[in-house]
Design a protein around this motif. Structure first.
Motif, PDB file in Angstrom:
ATOM      1  N   TYR A 161       0.843  -1.204   0.000  1.00 11.48           N
ATOM      2  CA  TYR A 161       0.000   0.000   0.000  1.00 11.48           C
ATOM      3  C   TYR A 161       0.879   1.256   0.000  1.00 11.48           C
ATOM      4  O   TYR A 161       0.565   2.252  -0.657  1.00 11.48           O
ATOM      5  CB  TYR A 161      -0.958   0.010   1.205  1.00 11.48           C
ATOM      6  CG  TYR A 161      -2.245  -0.758   0.970  1.00 11.48           C
ATOM      7  CD1 TYR A 161      -3.042  -0.515  -0.152  1.00 11.48           C
ATOM      8  CD2 TYR A 161      -2.684  -1.707   1.888  1.00 11.48           C
ATOM      9  CE1 TYR A 161      -4.225  -1.211  -0.361  1.00 11.48           C
ATOM     10  CE2 TYR A 161      -3.876  -2.411   1.694  1.00 11.48           C
ATOM     11  CZ  TYR A 161      -4.645  -2.151   0.570  1.00 11.48           C
ATOM     12  OH  TYR A 161      -5.820  -2.843   0.368  1.00 11.48           O
TER      13      TYR A 161
ATOM     14  N   ALA B  62     -10.431  -3.915  -2.212  1.00 10.73           N
ATOM     15  CA  ALA B  62      -9.361  -4.898  -2.001  1.00 10.73           C
ATOM     16  C   ALA B  62      -9.798  -6.323  -2.331  1.00 10.73           C
ATOM     17  O   ALA B  62      -9.049  -7.080  -2.918  1.00 10.73           O
ATOM     18  CB  ALA B  62      -8.843  -4.817  -0.571  1.00 10.73           C
TER      19      ALA B  62
ATOM     20  N   GLU C 248     -12.355  -7.171  -4.218  1.00 14.37           N
ATOM     21  CA  GLU C 248     -13.060  -7.177  -5.504  1.00 14.37           C
ATOM     22  C   GLU C 248     -14.521  -7.595  -5.380  1.00 14.37           C
ATOM     23  O   GLU C 248     -15.045  -8.344  -6.200  1.00 14.37           O
ATOM     24  CB  GLU C 248     -12.298  -8.054  -6.515  1.00 14.37           C
ATOM     25  CG  GLU C 248     -10.896  -7.525  -6.782  1.00 14.37           C
ATOM     26  CD  GLU C 248     -10.043  -8.414  -7.677  1.00 14.37           C
ATOM     27  OE1 GLU C 248     -10.558  -9.433  -8.159  1.00 14.37           O
ATOM     28  OE2 GLU C 248      -8.858  -8.078  -7.876  1.00 14.37           O
TER      29      GLU C 248
ATOM     30  N   GLU D 216      -1.386   5.756   3.723  1.00 17.54           N
ATOM     31  CA  GLU D 216      -1.768   7.094   3.291  1.00 17.54           C
ATOM     32  C   GLU D 216      -1.128   8.137   4.209  1.00 17.54           C
ATOM     33  O   GLU D 216      -0.610   9.149   3.762  1.00 17.54           O
ATOM     34  CB  GLU D 216      -3.282   7.214   3.355  1.00 17.54           C
ATOM     35  CG  GLU D 216      -3.888   8.040   2.256  1.00 17.54           C
ATOM     36  CD  GLU D 216      -5.372   7.749   2.120  1.00 17.54           C
ATOM     37  OE1 GLU D 216      -6.158   8.487   2.735  1.00 17.54           O
ATOM     38  OE2 GLU D 216      -5.739   6.769   1.426  1.00 17.54           O
TER      39      GLU D 216
ATOM     40  N   THR E 186      -8.426   9.048   6.371  1.00 17.32           N
ATOM     41  CA  THR E 186      -7.113   9.439   6.867  1.00 17.32           C
ATOM     42  C   THR E 186      -7.227  10.300   8.110  1.00 17.32           C
ATOM     43  O   THR E 186      -6.502  10.129   9.071  1.00 17.32           O
ATOM     44  CB  THR E 186      -6.328  10.227   5.804  1.00 17.32           C
ATOM     45  OG1 THR E 186      -6.611   9.641   4.562  1.00 17.32           O
ATOM     46  CG2 THR E 186      -4.864  10.193   6.087  1.00 17.32           C
TER      47      THR E 186
ATOM     48  N   GLU F  11       2.111   1.725  -3.531  1.00 18.06           N
ATOM     49  CA  GLU F  11       1.043   2.227  -4.394  1.00 18.06           C
ATOM     50  C   GLU F  11       0.844   3.727  -4.208  1.00 18.06           C
ATOM     51  O   GLU F  11       0.718   4.489  -5.157  1.00 18.06           O
ATOM     52  CB  GLU F  11      -0.253   1.472  -4.077  1.00 18.06           C
ATOM     53  CG  GLU F  11      -1.380   1.804  -5.023  1.00 18.06           C
ATOM     54  CD  GLU F  11      -2.649   1.009  -4.718  1.00 18.06           C
ATOM     55  OE1 GLU F  11      -2.999   0.884  -3.516  1.00 18.06           O
ATOM     56  OE2 GLU F  11      -3.282   0.515  -5.656  1.00 18.06           O
ATOM     57  N   LYS F  12       0.839   4.141  -2.941  1.00 19.69           N
ATOM     58  CA  LYS F  12       0.582   5.562  -2.652  1.00 19.69           C
ATOM     59  C   LYS F  12       1.768   6.435  -3.065  1.00 19.69           C
ATOM     60  O   LYS F  12       1.574   7.565  -3.514  1.00 19.69           O
ATOM     61  CB  LYS F  12       0.294   5.768  -1.164  1.00 19.69           C
ATOM     62  CG  LYS F  12      -0.814   4.880  -0.627  1.00 19.69           C
ATOM     63  CD  LYS F  12      -2.152   5.596  -0.574  1.00 19.69           C
ATOM     64  CE  LYS F  12      -3.258   4.629  -0.240  1.00 19.69           C
ATOM     65  NZ  LYS F  12      -4.426   4.778  -1.117  1.00 19.69           N
TER      66      LYS F  12
ATOM     67  N   ARG G 190      -0.522  -5.704  -9.484  1.00 18.17           N
ATOM     68  CA  ARG G 190      -0.534  -4.578 -10.429  1.00 18.17           C
ATOM     69  C   ARG G 190       0.470  -3.510 -10.007  1.00 18.17           C
ATOM     70  O   ARG G 190       1.135  -2.902 -10.844  1.00 18.17           O
ATOM     71  CB  ARG G 190      -1.944  -3.980 -10.536  1.00 18.17           C
ATOM     72  CG  ARG G 190      -2.934  -4.871 -11.291  1.00 18.17           C
ATOM     73  CD  ARG G 190      -4.206  -4.111 -11.652  1.00 18.17           C
ATOM     74  NE  ARG G 190      -5.019  -3.740 -10.494  1.00 18.17           N
ATOM     75  CZ  ARG G 190      -5.928  -4.544  -9.921  1.00 18.17           C
ATOM     76  NH1 ARG G 190      -6.139  -5.753 -10.409  1.00 18.17           N
ATOM     77  NH2 ARG G 190      -6.633  -4.134  -8.880  1.00 18.17           N
TER      78      ARG G 190
ATOM     79  N   LYS H 106       1.778   6.993  -6.758  1.00 18.04           N
ATOM     80  CA  LYS H 106       0.729   7.907  -7.147  1.00 18.04           C
ATOM     81  C   LYS H 106       1.065   9.342  -6.749  1.00 18.04           C
ATOM     82  O   LYS H 106       0.868  10.274  -7.536  1.00 18.04           O
ATOM     83  CB  LYS H 106      -0.573   7.481  -6.479  1.00 18.04           C
ATOM     84  CG  LYS H 106      -1.765   8.023  -7.164  1.00 18.04           C
ATOM     85  CD  LYS H 106      -3.020   7.271  -6.839  1.00 18.04           C
ATOM     86  CE  LYS H 106      -4.193   8.153  -7.203  1.00 18.04           C
ATOM     87  NZ  LYS H 106      -4.564   9.074  -6.122  1.00 18.04           N
TER      88      LYS H 106
ATOM     89  N   GLN I 206      -4.340  -6.657  -6.633  1.00 16.92           N
ATOM     90  CA  GLN I 206      -4.016  -5.225  -6.614  1.00 16.92           C
ATOM     91  C   GLN I 206      -2.509  -5.029  -6.382  1.00 16.92           C
ATOM     92  O   GLN I 206      -1.876  -4.204  -7.045  1.00 16.92           O
ATOM     93  CB  GLN I 206      -4.831  -4.567  -5.495  1.00 16.92           C
ATOM     94  CG  GLN I 206      -4.779  -3.058  -5.484  1.00 16.92           C
ATOM     95  CD  GLN I 206      -5.704  -2.468  -4.415  1.00 16.92           C
ATOM     96  OE1 GLN I 206      -6.617  -3.132  -3.922  1.00 16.92           O
ATOM     97  NE2 GLN I 206      -5.465  -1.233  -4.040  1.00 16.92           N
TER      98      GLN I 206
END
Lengths: 484, 155
Positions: A35, B72, B74, A407, B139, A38-39, A82, A42, A79
């Protein structure tokens, strides 16, 4: 070696496309690591992200923690795959922080290092007899049935065991109880390790205790896992109805927590359900509340082997934060058993040279920024060093928790970049430098493509047994599959 | 099944694009009837208006329209990452009650509200025309409020 070299050349040529990108290294390829990757990809256009892992296989606890009969929970690897296939991201398996490369070396090679290596050890009780044979941590048992290569030869003795005691009532405790009690023909079509399935098939365990210090209103499991275990075929559930009596403080707690309320309701329904079909070969599951382990009992016949747990009854009192905690009543009782699984929490292993909060089991951090030893009120951030996942917040929460955790850490990185606290203008050799260093030390890296070879071999083996995959459960097999 | 519906609608859409020039208004009407308007309000409060074919889940719809809604597992009811908040109680009441399994996952959602649902379980139907869905700003909750603490006891 030839393949490795060409991969390296490819990487080198690739990285010259962009001039001096932000180079990020993430240590650990579980949910927190992926995660985070991924962040970062991005948030930071052009950033190069390398995820290193000590295992040749990615995905951390999604692979070695999530129960084999929870395949839906593992779908998240699609995920993560990817992410790994993103042109700016690389997976470097078989790279152990500490022995293959040190933390100062990583910090020298990368602008940003994010530690996300989780919690690979266990909390201990610190009571007499904890080292007896037959006492394991739930983590060890889980890694064993999930085919973790470090636990290939763990071999818990299930054939000389009639009764197993599980200390703890969280979801890990429920997972191991379910694996012990579920009909093996139902497990046979999951990706459970074959060595574990064979052991479970010859298991003589008929009775399992789930023991908790507090009551049904405080049980730490979630409704899904509880519902699941209560629904196991031919399983008798034992819950003392007197344990379900609620104090005013319990009522208050339940009122404030939807999840605790739903768990409590499931337990009370199970307690009052009358067992109509008592089969000869039934198995029993006992939820034992308000008990804490005082010491382990030693077997008379088998020296240094556990034969039971000496338990102290508890009652709840409110602590200063309003939370109800269990205290001993000095009333004791014994439960006989031949095996104990301690499911009282994971523990992170400290990183060499970094401060560690042993109380919480984390690297001290502020919103993911690693801080060095705090003196008074001031905490000094370690430039370019961050943390995510269990190592950041302690070994709790679900896979999705890491989404928010990542995040937060990545927004700390972005803020620091904006403030100029990081120096992406300084040239760092990143992946090339790391690969060179590992090459010099004869550490052979497993690329994501090589992991995919392991993956397809595991699926092929699985299809022969009507399983989604058969995990390669030893270092040898894993290495043969990717480098063969 | 849902996927088929979805592909069918895409096909139809492509078809329409190529034929609308010939003033096939009735076809367009039929097309409109099979879709509902949905508004997603993202973490920063920004709105995105989309058309969702009847039968499609809000998770799929979000992904088709590049709306950032995690998924997550799907849509297999094994996580709560596609948590959405139905912004109007009236619309919430038009939905079927959540199943036990969905509730089990909602238990673990960050910033759960009275009108929270999983995006994968909200399926477009005509009565939902105009529904507004907020994606929770998790968040902020994460470090600050009680969600973090509630999570602490669970694994």
């Amino acid at each position: 070696m030839a393949i490795y070299g060409s991969v390296r050349r490819f990487w080198r040529s690739f990285s010259t496309f962009s001039s001096d990108p932000l180079r990020v290294c993430i240590v650990g390829s579980g949910p927190a690591g992926f995660y985070t990757a991924e962040k970062v990809l991005k948030a930071q256009e052009g950033a190069q992200v390398d995820i290193v892992d000590r295992l040749p296989t990615p995905f951390g606890l999604v692979r070695s923690g999530v129960a084999p009969d929870h395949p839906e929970t593992k779908i998240v690897v699609n995920q993560f795959t990817r992410v790994a296939q993103n042109g700016r991201c690389s997976f470097l398996g078989n790279v152990n922080l500490g022995s293959a490369v040190s933390l100062p070396e990583l910090r020298e090679l990368y602008h940003v290092v994010v530690l996300a290596y989780g919690a690979e050890s266990d909390r201990t009780l610190g009571i007499p007899g904890e080292d007896f044979y037959g006492i394991h941590s739930a983590r060890e048992f889980v890694w064993w049935y999930n085919g973790h290569p470090d636990y290939r030869n763990f071999n818990p003795d299930l054939t000389n065991t009639h009764t197993a005691v599980i200390l703890g009532q969280g979801n890990v405790a429920l997972d191991v109880a379910r694996i012990l009690l579920r009909p093996t023909n139902e497990l046979a079509t999951t990706d459970i390790a074959e060595h574990a399935l064979a052991a479970l098939r010859s298991s003589s365990i008929r009775k399992v205790y789930l023991i908790g210090r507090r009551g049904p209103a405080q049980a730490a499991c979630t409704a899904k896992e509880l519902r699941e275990i209560l629904g196991i075929k031919d399983l008798q559930i034992h819950i003392q109805e007197s344990d379900l009596l609620k104090s005013p403080a319990d009522e208050e707690e339940l009122k404030n927590s939807r999840i605790q309320r739903r768990v409590y309701d499931l337990l009370s329904k199970a307690a009052s359900a009358k067992d109509l079909h008592s089969k000869l070969d039934h198995r029993e599951l006992h939820f034992t509340f308000f008990r804490k382990p005082d010491r382990f009992l030693e077997s008379d016949d088998r020296s240094e082997h556990v034969s039971g747990v000496h338990l102290e009854k508890t009652r709840l009192i409110g602590d200063e934060s309003g939370r109800q905690v269990a205290v001993g009543t000095e009333e004791f009782e014994d439960v006989k058993c031949e095996m104990v699984l301690k499911s009282i929490g994971y523990k992170s292993i400290p990183a060499k040279g970094l401060p560690f909060d042993h109380q919480r089991g984390i690297i001290p951090n502020i919103r993911g920024r690693v801080v060095s030893e705090t003196s008074g009120d001031s905490a000094l951030p370690e430039q370019g060093l961050y943390v995510c996942g269990w190592l950041k917040r302690g070994p709790t929460g679900i896979i999705g928790t890491n989404l928010y955790c990542a995040e937060e850490t990545v927004s700390s990185i972005s803020e620091d970049l904006q403030k100029g606290l990081l120096q992406p203008t300084t040239r760092k050799s990143g992946r090339d430098g790391l690969l060179q260093l590992l090459d010099d030390r004869n550490v052979r890296v497993v690329s994501f493509r090589e992991w995919e070879k392991i993956d397809s071999e595991e699926r092929r083996l699985g299809s022969l047994r009507n399983k989604p995959r058969e995990k390669l459960a030893s270092w040898d097999e894993l290495q043969r599959a990717c480098w063969g | 099944m849902e996927n088929n519906l979805f592909h069918a609608s895409i096909m139809q859409k492509n078809c329409l694009y190529s034929t609308t020039s010939s003033n096939d208004a009735s076809g367009e009407e039929a097309e409109q009837k099979q879709k509902i308007s949905v508004t997603f309000v993202d973490k920063d409060g920004e709105e995105k208006h989309i058309k969702v074919p009847i039968g499609m889940s809000m998770l799929e719809a979000a992904h088709e329209n590049d709306i950032e809604l995690e998924g997550a597992c799907e849509g297999s009811l094994a996580c709560s990452t596609c948590h959405v908040i139905v912004m109007n109680m009236e619309y919430y009441n038009k939905l079927e009650d959540p199943s036990d399994e969905e509730n089990d996952m909602l238990d673990l959602a960050f910033g759960l509200t009275e009108t929270s649902r999983l995006g994968c379980q909200v399926i477009a139907k005509p009565e939902l025309e105009g529904i507004r869905l907020a994606i929770p700003a998790a968040t902020r909750n994460f470090a600050v409020d009680g969600c973090y603490r509630q999570e602490e006891a669970r694994i």
